[in-house]
Design a protein around this motif. Sequence first.
Motif, PDB file in Angstrom:
ATOM      1  N   GLU A   1      -0.707 -19.574  15.432  1.00  8.95           N
ATOM      2  CA  GLU A   1      -0.935 -21.026  15.401  1.00  8.95           C
ATOM      3  C   GLU A   1      -2.278 -21.424  16.019  1.00  8.95           C
ATOM      4  O   GLU A   1      -2.939 -22.346  15.541  1.00  8.95           O
ATOM      5  CB  GLU A   1       0.188 -21.766  16.141  1.00  8.95           C
ATOM      6  CG  GLU A   1       1.531 -21.753  15.424  1.00  8.95           C
ATOM      7  CD  GLU A   1       2.459 -20.674  15.914  1.00  8.95           C
ATOM      8  OE1 GLU A   1       1.961 -19.570  16.254  1.00  8.95           O
ATOM      9  OE2 GLU A   1       3.674 -20.907  15.963  1.00  8.95           O
TER      10      GLU A   1
ATOM     11  N   ASP B   1       4.285 -22.092  11.377  1.00  6.92           N
ATOM     12  CA  ASP B   1       4.088 -20.647  11.406  1.00  6.92           C
ATOM     13  C   ASP B   1       4.957 -20.027  10.311  1.00  6.92           C
ATOM     14  O   ASP B   1       6.007 -20.580   9.971  1.00  6.92           O
ATOM     15  CB  ASP B   1       4.546 -20.203  12.811  1.00  6.92           C
ATOM     16  CG  ASP B   1       4.504 -18.720  13.033  1.00  6.92           C
ATOM     17  OD1 ASP B   1       3.795 -18.021  12.310  1.00  6.92           O
ATOM     18  OD2 ASP B   1       5.204 -18.263  13.969  1.00  6.92           O
TER      19      ASP B   1
ATOM     20  N   GLY C   1       5.375 -11.213  14.275  1.00  7.80           N
ATOM     21  CA  GLY C   1       4.746 -12.129  15.236  1.00  7.80           C
ATOM     22  C   GLY C   1       4.262 -13.409  14.579  1.00  7.80           C
ATOM     23  O   GLY C   1       4.051 -14.424  15.237  1.00  7.80           O
TER      24      GLY C   1
ATOM     25  N   ASP D   1       0.571 -17.526  18.367  1.00 10.26           N
ATOM     26  CA  ASP D   1      -0.304 -16.657  17.585  1.00 10.26           C
ATOM     27  C   ASP D   1       0.447 -16.372  16.290  1.00 10.26           C
ATOM     28  O   ASP D   1       1.521 -15.775  16.353  1.00 10.26           O
ATOM     29  CB  ASP D   1      -0.569 -15.374  18.375  1.00 10.26           C
ATOM     30  CG  ASP D   1      -1.642 -14.516  17.733  1.00 10.26           C
ATOM     31  OD1 ASP D   1      -1.937 -14.722  16.544  1.00 10.26           O
ATOM     32  OD2 ASP D   1      -2.166 -13.623  18.425  1.00 10.26           O
TER      33      ASP D   1
ATOM     34  N   ARG E   1       2.602 -20.610  26.629  1.00 11.28           N
ATOM     35  CA  ARG E   1       1.294 -20.143  26.153  1.00 11.28           C
ATOM     36  C   ARG E   1       1.074 -20.771  24.789  1.00 11.28           C
ATOM     37  O   ARG E   1       1.955 -21.449  24.269  1.00 11.28           O
ATOM     38  CB  ARG E   1       1.375 -18.622  26.002  1.00 11.28           C
ATOM     39  CG  ARG E   1       2.603 -18.286  25.120  1.00 11.28           C
ATOM     40  CD  ARG E   1       2.763 -16.858  24.777  1.00 11.28           C
ATOM     41  NE  ARG E   1       4.038 -16.654  24.086  1.00 11.28           N
ATOM     42  CZ  ARG E   1       4.265 -16.859  22.802  1.00 11.28           C
ATOM     43  NH1 ARG E   1       3.290 -17.279  22.023  1.00 11.28           N
ATOM     44  NH2 ARG E   1       5.450 -16.659  22.276  1.00 11.28           N
TER      45      ARG E   1
HETATM   46  N1  GLY Z   1       3.832 -17.465  16.319  1.00 10.02           N
HETATM   47  C1  GLY Z   1       4.858 -17.567  17.263  1.00 10.02           C
HETATM   48  C2  GLY Z   1       4.515 -17.184  18.620  1.00 10.02           C
HETATM   49  O1  GLY Z   1       3.374 -17.100  19.010  1.00 10.02           O
HETATM   50  O2  GLY Z   1       5.442 -16.994  19.398  1.00 10.02           O
END
Ligand code: GLY
Length: 429
Positions: free
Chosen positions: A298, A218, A232, A296, A293
């Motif tokens: 990813e 990420d 994010g 995001d 979870r």
């Molecule tokens: N991209 C890192 C997260 O979803 O926490």
Amino acid sequence: MNVLILGAGGREHALAWKIKQSPECGSLFIAPGNAGTATEGTNIELSLSDFSAIGDFVLKNDIDLVVVGPEAPLVDGFRDYMEGDNRFSGVGVIGPGKTGAILEGSKDFSKGFMERNGVPAASSRTFTAIEIEQAEAYVRQHSLPVVLKADGLAAGKGVIISPDHEDALSNLKDMLVGERFGEASAKVVIEQYLDGIELSVFVLTDGEAYKILPAAKDYKRIGEGDTGPNTGGMGAVSPVPFANEEFMRKVEEKVIRPTISGLKAEGIPYTGFIFFGLMNVDGEPYVIEYNVRMGDPETQVVLPRISSDLLKLLKAAADGELASAIIETSPEVASTVVLVSGGYPGPYQKGKQITGLDAVPQGPVVFHAGTRVKDEHVLTSGGRVMAMTGLGKSMQAALKQSYEAANAVSWEGITYRKDIGKDLEAFSG
Ligand code: GLY
Ligand code: AMP
């Protein structure tokens, strides 16, 4: 099988896109969803904190499986709500109950869990406001930089890395006494800085068996060359070139197995995804954090690389039958570039008209995040607006698709990083 996905981001669009490809998928609903999820299934206006409204929807629409995208409903006990009412006894839920979600909901708990179960992690100590003097003394003798973490959920902003003791002391006070992150920083974890390269590893588990999903990297900072404030996530790639077979074997042996067996040993039932935020320090994996979870953005590179039927896998996990399920991954490389609103991660404007979606060439997949439809126009409605996923034989080929898609669309203030994947060129040759 009728499916309800909870969430509204790019992750949820990717989940909807992949789940819809399953021949077993019946009606697909996304609550509340975005302009992209509306093209995969039906968006439903539901608040993710209103469990009884979600429950009513599940019953009325014969939902067989609920896939929870973000952590908040899990930390708040969505699964416990469903399990506590036998009207929902036939409904599968992907996502742990409160006792599992605390792995993400409390850094103090997760640090203790890692220590008890021999999962490699940065050494740390936790302090509360009444222990401010001990906390200050601990900081003064701490190696530099000092990592300070709010114990609770702080919308991804609860980690401060202080280059010197003065800065650490002032941030510490701000967090513990000044309640900088409210209740989330009522406890602060002070931890050792890990110097390495980060990556994200995901598993799907039913509490007994687990399946390892493709790993991803990420890009968290807003600016090119990993500069500026955290976001994010501004992009992602999968596979991760340095997560080779040897490294992943260590991850499985030292991180994944002890985590799954630790959950069992501590009597924590767990059905859902575990997202291991890892640091590769000289070839050794250390856990920075657990999330309960998918990541995001990813997910937007992980799911396109899974060639098996995701819905079947999720159903198998929900039924406790994951051991006999099969996951196949594609050798292709996936990349995603996140397009954000001007100003993000600071204040930004919403409601900008998005143009050029029709001009995106064939090939890349456009995953919507902060978008909504108004009078047949697609408008921005969040900081992260969409993620352009490319797929190809090489990272260069995947990135070419991502950037062709990114260049095709536009709105006032559109911003994105031009250097996703650049740091990995050295690894991929
Ligand atoms: N991209 C890192 C997260 O979803 O926490
Ligand atoms: P988190 O909110 O736990 O994901 O942390 C945010 C970011 O802070 C991580 O993605 C890392 O880049 C960084 N970070 C967290 N803990 C450490 C640590 N112990 N050493 C170095 N960097 C860290």
